[in-house]
Design an enzyme around this catalytic site. Structure first.
Site, mmCIF file in Angstrom:
data_model
loop_
_atom_site.group_PDB
_atom_site.id
_atom_site.type_symbol
_atom_site.label_atom_id
_atom_site.label_comp_id
_atom_site.label_asym_id
_atom_site.label_seq_id
_atom_site.Cartn_x
_atom_site.Cartn_y
_atom_site.Cartn_z
ATOM 1 N N LYS A 65 -2.388 -1.717 -5.966
ATOM 2 C CA LYS A 65 -2.159 -1.297 -7.358
ATOM 3 C C LYS A 65 -1.181 -2.255 -8.032
ATOM 4 O O LYS A 65 -0.052 -2.416 -7.575
ATOM 5 C CB LYS A 65 -1.600 0.132 -7.384
ATOM 6 C CG LYS A 65 -1.186 0.596 -8.765
ATOM 7 C CD LYS A 65 -0.777 2.050 -8.761
ATOM 8 C CE LYS A 65 -0.016 2.416 -10.018
ATOM 9 N NZ LYS A 65 1.419 2.128 -9.923
ATOM 10 N N HIS B 16 -3.084 -9.039 -10.119
ATOM 11 C CA HIS B 16 -2.964 -9.732 -11.426
ATOM 12 C C HIS B 16 -1.721 -10.624 -11.485
ATOM 13 O O HIS B 16 -1.607 -11.458 -12.361
ATOM 14 C CB HIS B 16 -3.011 -8.732 -12.591
ATOM 15 C CG HIS B 16 -1.782 -7.906 -12.768
ATOM 16 N ND1 HIS B 16 -1.497 -7.241 -13.937
ATOM 17 C CD2 HIS B 16 -0.765 -7.618 -11.918
ATOM 18 C CE1 HIS B 16 -0.352 -6.597 -13.806
ATOM 19 N NE2 HIS B 16 0.102 -6.800 -12.597
ATOM 20 N N MET C 43 0.997 -9.217 4.092
ATOM 21 C CA MET C 43 -0.360 -9.107 3.539
ATOM 22 C C MET C 43 -1.049 -10.471 3.426
ATOM 23 O O MET C 43 -2.260 -10.541 3.345
ATOM 24 C CB MET C 43 -0.330 -8.401 2.184
ATOM 25 C CG MET C 43 0.390 -9.125 1.086
ATOM 26 S SD MET C 43 0.420 -8.134 -0.427
ATOM 27 C CE MET C 43 1.603 -9.046 -1.386
HETATM 28 C C1 SAM Z 1 3.953 -4.865 -10.504
HETATM 29 S S1 SAM Z 1 4.644 -4.448 -8.929
HETATM 30 C C2 SAM Z 1 3.586 -3.135 -8.421
HETATM 31 C C3 SAM Z 1 4.233 -2.254 -7.409
HETATM 32 C C4 SAM Z 1 3.449 -0.993 -7.009
HETATM 33 N N1 SAM Z 1 2.207 -1.340 -6.342
HETATM 34 C C5 SAM Z 1 3.189 -0.128 -8.207
HETATM 35 O O1 SAM Z 1 2.055 -0.054 -8.673
HETATM 36 O O2 SAM Z 1 4.138 0.478 -8.714
HETATM 37 C C6 SAM Z 1 4.151 -5.833 -7.936
HETATM 38 C C7 SAM Z 1 4.776 -5.807 -6.559
HETATM 39 O O3 SAM Z 1 4.279 -6.910 -5.787
HETATM 40 C C8 SAM Z 1 5.363 -7.428 -5.042
HETATM 41 N N2 SAM Z 1 5.075 -8.830 -4.717
HETATM 42 C C9 SAM Z 1 4.823 -9.830 -5.581
HETATM 43 N N3 SAM Z 1 4.623 -10.984 -4.938
HETATM 44 C C10 SAM Z 1 4.769 -10.718 -3.619
HETATM 45 C C11 SAM Z 1 4.699 -11.506 -2.438
HETATM 46 N N4 SAM Z 1 4.450 -12.815 -2.505
HETATM 47 N N5 SAM Z 1 4.896 -10.889 -1.264
HETATM 48 C C12 SAM Z 1 5.149 -9.565 -1.206
HETATM 49 N N6 SAM Z 1 5.229 -8.763 -2.277
HETATM 50 C C13 SAM Z 1 5.049 -9.336 -3.465
HETATM 51 C C14 SAM Z 1 6.550 -7.274 -5.961
HETATM 52 O O4 SAM Z 1 7.748 -7.254 -5.239
HETATM 53 C C15 SAM Z 1 6.281 -5.913 -6.596
HETATM 54 O O5 SAM Z 1 6.830 -4.880 -5.823
#
Ligand code: SAM
Length: 114
Positions: free
Chosen positions: A14, A18, A1
């Site tokens: 989602k 933040h 992404m």
């Molecule tokens: C709070 S979780 C939300 C997951 C899902 N969208 C939900 O609402 O249940 C944040 C997600 O972002 C992913 N994430 C955070 N930093 C990232 C990065 N630099 N590259 C890829 N994924 C990342 C984490 O692994 C996690 O799965």
């Protein structure tokens, strides 16, 4: 992404932005902007996240939002954002407009249009 996102009618982020710094949010939103269709063809990014409203928000929601803000600051270098902070991110990443709907308690649905 951070590098490329396959083209799509709409994209859903989602509980993602933040956790990110403004710099990383801009990288992702710019990739989203490139990936979605035009507004006329229904293209949009849908964000489910917190919109801080210290003056107008319900006290119990604001308390929870600020608690999460503290946790994000300590854990992942993220932050909760006010509407004007979100607006700046959308403008700086090339979006034309947005609509915020408060239907999820302390979280909001933000539709962002090219
Ligand atoms: C709070 S979780 C939300 C997951 C899902 N969208 C939900 O609402 O249940 C944040 C997600 O972002 C992913 N994430 C955070 N930093 C990232 C990065 N630099 N590259 C890829 N994924 C990342 C984490 O692994 C996690 O799965």
């Amino acid at each position: 992404m951070f590098q490329a996102i396959p083209s799509a009618d709409a994209l859903l982020l989602k509980w993602i932005l933040h956790e990110m710094t403004d710099e990383d949010c801009l990288k992702i939103l710019k990739r989203c902007r490139e990936a979605i269709l035009s507004k006329e063809k229904g293209g949009k990014v849908i964000i489910i996240d917190i919109v801080l409203d210290l003056q107008g928000g319900k006290p119990e929601s604001v308390e929870l939002q600020l608690l999460l803000d503290l946790q994000l600051m300590v854990d992942v270098n993220g932050k909760q954002r006010t509407e004007s902070e979100w607006k700046k991110l959308f403008e700086d990443s090339g979006f034309a407009s947005y609509k915020i709907t408060n239907v999820l308690s302390f979280r909001s649905v933000i539709e962002v249009f090219p």
